[in-house]
Design a protein around this motif. Structure first.
Motif, short mmCIF file in Angstrom:
data_model
loop_
_atom_site.label_atom_id
_atom_site.label_comp_id
_atom_site.label_asym_id
_atom_site.label_seq_id
_atom_site.Cartn_x
_atom_site.Cartn_y
_atom_site.Cartn_z
N ASP A 79 0.82 -1.21 0.00
CA ASP A 79 0.00 0.00 0.00
C ASP A 79 0.86 1.27 0.00
O ASP A 79 0.50 2.28 0.58
CB ASP A 79 -0.98 0.00 1.18
N TRP A 80 2.04 1.17 -0.62
CA TRP A 80 2.92 2.32 -0.73
C TRP A 80 2.43 3.27 -1.81
O TRP A 80 1.84 2.87 -2.80
CB TRP A 80 4.34 1.89 -1.10
N LYS A 81 2.72 4.53 -1.62
CA LYS A 81 2.57 5.57 -2.63
C LYS A 81 3.98 5.96 -3.04
O LYS A 81 4.94 5.71 -2.31
CB LYS A 81 1.83 6.79 -2.07
N PHE A 82 4.13 6.61 -4.17
CA PHE A 82 5.46 7.00 -4.64
C PHE A 82 5.49 8.46 -5.03
O PHE A 82 4.50 9.01 -5.51
CB PHE A 82 5.88 6.14 -5.85
N ARG A 83 6.64 9.09 -4.77
CA ARG A 83 6.86 10.46 -5.22
C ARG A 83 8.21 10.52 -5.94
O ARG A 83 9.06 9.66 -5.78
CB ARG A 83 6.82 11.44 -4.06
N GLY A 132 2.36 8.41 4.20
CA GLY A 132 2.91 9.73 3.90
C GLY A 132 4.36 9.92 4.30
O GLY A 132 4.91 11.00 4.10
N LYS A 133 5.01 8.89 4.85
CA LYS A 133 6.40 9.01 5.31
C LYS A 133 7.32 8.19 4.40
O LYS A 133 6.98 7.08 4.00
CB LYS A 133 6.55 8.49 6.75
N PRO A 134 8.52 8.71 4.09
CA PRO A 134 9.47 7.97 3.25
C PRO A 134 9.93 6.70 3.96
O PRO A 134 10.32 6.73 5.13
CB PRO A 134 10.65 8.93 3.08
N VAL A 135 9.87 5.56 3.25
CA VAL A 135 10.29 4.29 3.83
C VAL A 135 11.32 3.56 2.99
O VAL A 135 12.01 2.66 3.49
CB VAL A 135 9.09 3.35 4.09
N ALA A 136 11.45 3.90 1.71
CA ALA A 136 12.39 3.20 0.84
C ALA A 136 12.60 3.99 -0.44
O ALA A 136 11.76 4.78 -0.84
CB ALA A 136 11.86 1.81 0.49
N GLY A 137 13.73 3.72 -1.07
CA GLY A 137 13.98 4.24 -2.39
C GLY A 137 13.78 3.11 -3.40
O GLY A 137 14.09 1.96 -3.10
N SER A 183 14.52 10.77 -12.99
CA SER A 183 13.27 10.09 -13.36
C SER A 183 13.31 8.59 -13.17
O SER A 183 12.27 7.94 -13.18
CB SER A 183 12.92 10.41 -14.82
N ASN A 184 14.49 8.00 -13.00
CA ASN A 184 14.59 6.56 -12.81
C ASN A 184 14.68 6.16 -11.34
O ASN A 184 15.13 5.06 -11.01
CB ASN A 184 15.80 5.99 -13.56
N PHE A 185 14.29 7.06 -10.44
CA PHE A 185 14.34 6.76 -9.01
C PHE A 185 13.16 7.46 -8.34
O PHE A 185 12.83 8.58 -8.67
CB PHE A 185 15.66 7.26 -8.41
N SER A 186 12.53 6.76 -7.40
CA SER A 186 11.41 7.35 -6.66
C SER A 186 11.53 6.99 -5.19
O SER A 186 12.30 6.12 -4.81
CB SER A 186 10.07 6.86 -7.23
N VAL A 187 10.76 7.68 -4.39
CA VAL A 187 10.73 7.42 -2.95
C VAL A 187 9.37 6.81 -2.61
O VAL A 187 8.32 7.34 -2.98
CB VAL A 187 10.94 8.72 -2.15
#
Length: 160
Positions: free
Chosen positions: A36-40, A55-60, A46-50
């Motif tokens: 259930d992750w979202k990405f930003r 709403g909190k960063p958990v992985a790249g 462009s080849n990397f997202s968080v």
């Protein structure tokens, strides 16, 4: 539902993780459905997202270069001093892929231990080393080559 707090990393403990996938969009879709992750977007291009959980960063999550290393998760461990850690790593025959180098408000590196297990280390006030731009070095034979190239050799100056 659990909440995530932003805290100082515990020295010696995992503090971040990133995935290098063959297909970024497919990986994002998979982890959206499973975790259930979202990405930003990321500052790494462009080849990397968080990945975000609640709403909190958990992985790249990034995309491997064509013909590059296989898809793999890389954990990062919090360290008090990246240069001292790099010295201890080098003395024990590990192979450096990158670093340590400045990364945001801290310093980070990626290495393969003597058995070829790849991990990162991070010195800094925040638990997210992957959010800033950094350079990666790849061995022409992928991670297997990285793990064995230069075993027991001093760290090349070009990778510091």
């Amino acid at each position: 539902m659990p909440t995530l707090e932003r805290i100082m990393p515990v020295i010696g403990a995992p503090c971040w993780v990133h995935l290098m996938a063959k297909d970024l969009r497919a990986a994002q879709s998979f982890y959206t459905d499973v975790m259930d992750w979202k990405f930003r977007a990321s500052t790494l291009g462009s080849n990397f997202s968080v990945a975000l959980a609640h709403g909190k960063p958990v992985a790249g999550v990034g995309c491997c270069s064509p013909g590059g290393p296989p898809a793999v998760w890389t954990p990062y461990f919090a360290v008090k001093n990246a240069d001292e850690t790099a010295g201890r790593i080098s003395e024990r025959g590990a192979t450096f892929a990158v670093g340590p180098l400045p990364l945001g408000e801290g310093r980070a590196g990626i290495v393969a231990d003597r058995d070829g297990a790849t991990f990162g280390f991070w010195e800094g006030p925040d638990h997210r080393p992957g959010r800033h731009r950094h350079r990666r070095r790849h061995h022409p034979q992928g991670r297997a080559g990285l793990a064995h190239a230069g075993r027991g050799q001093p760290r090349p100056e070009a990778l510091r």
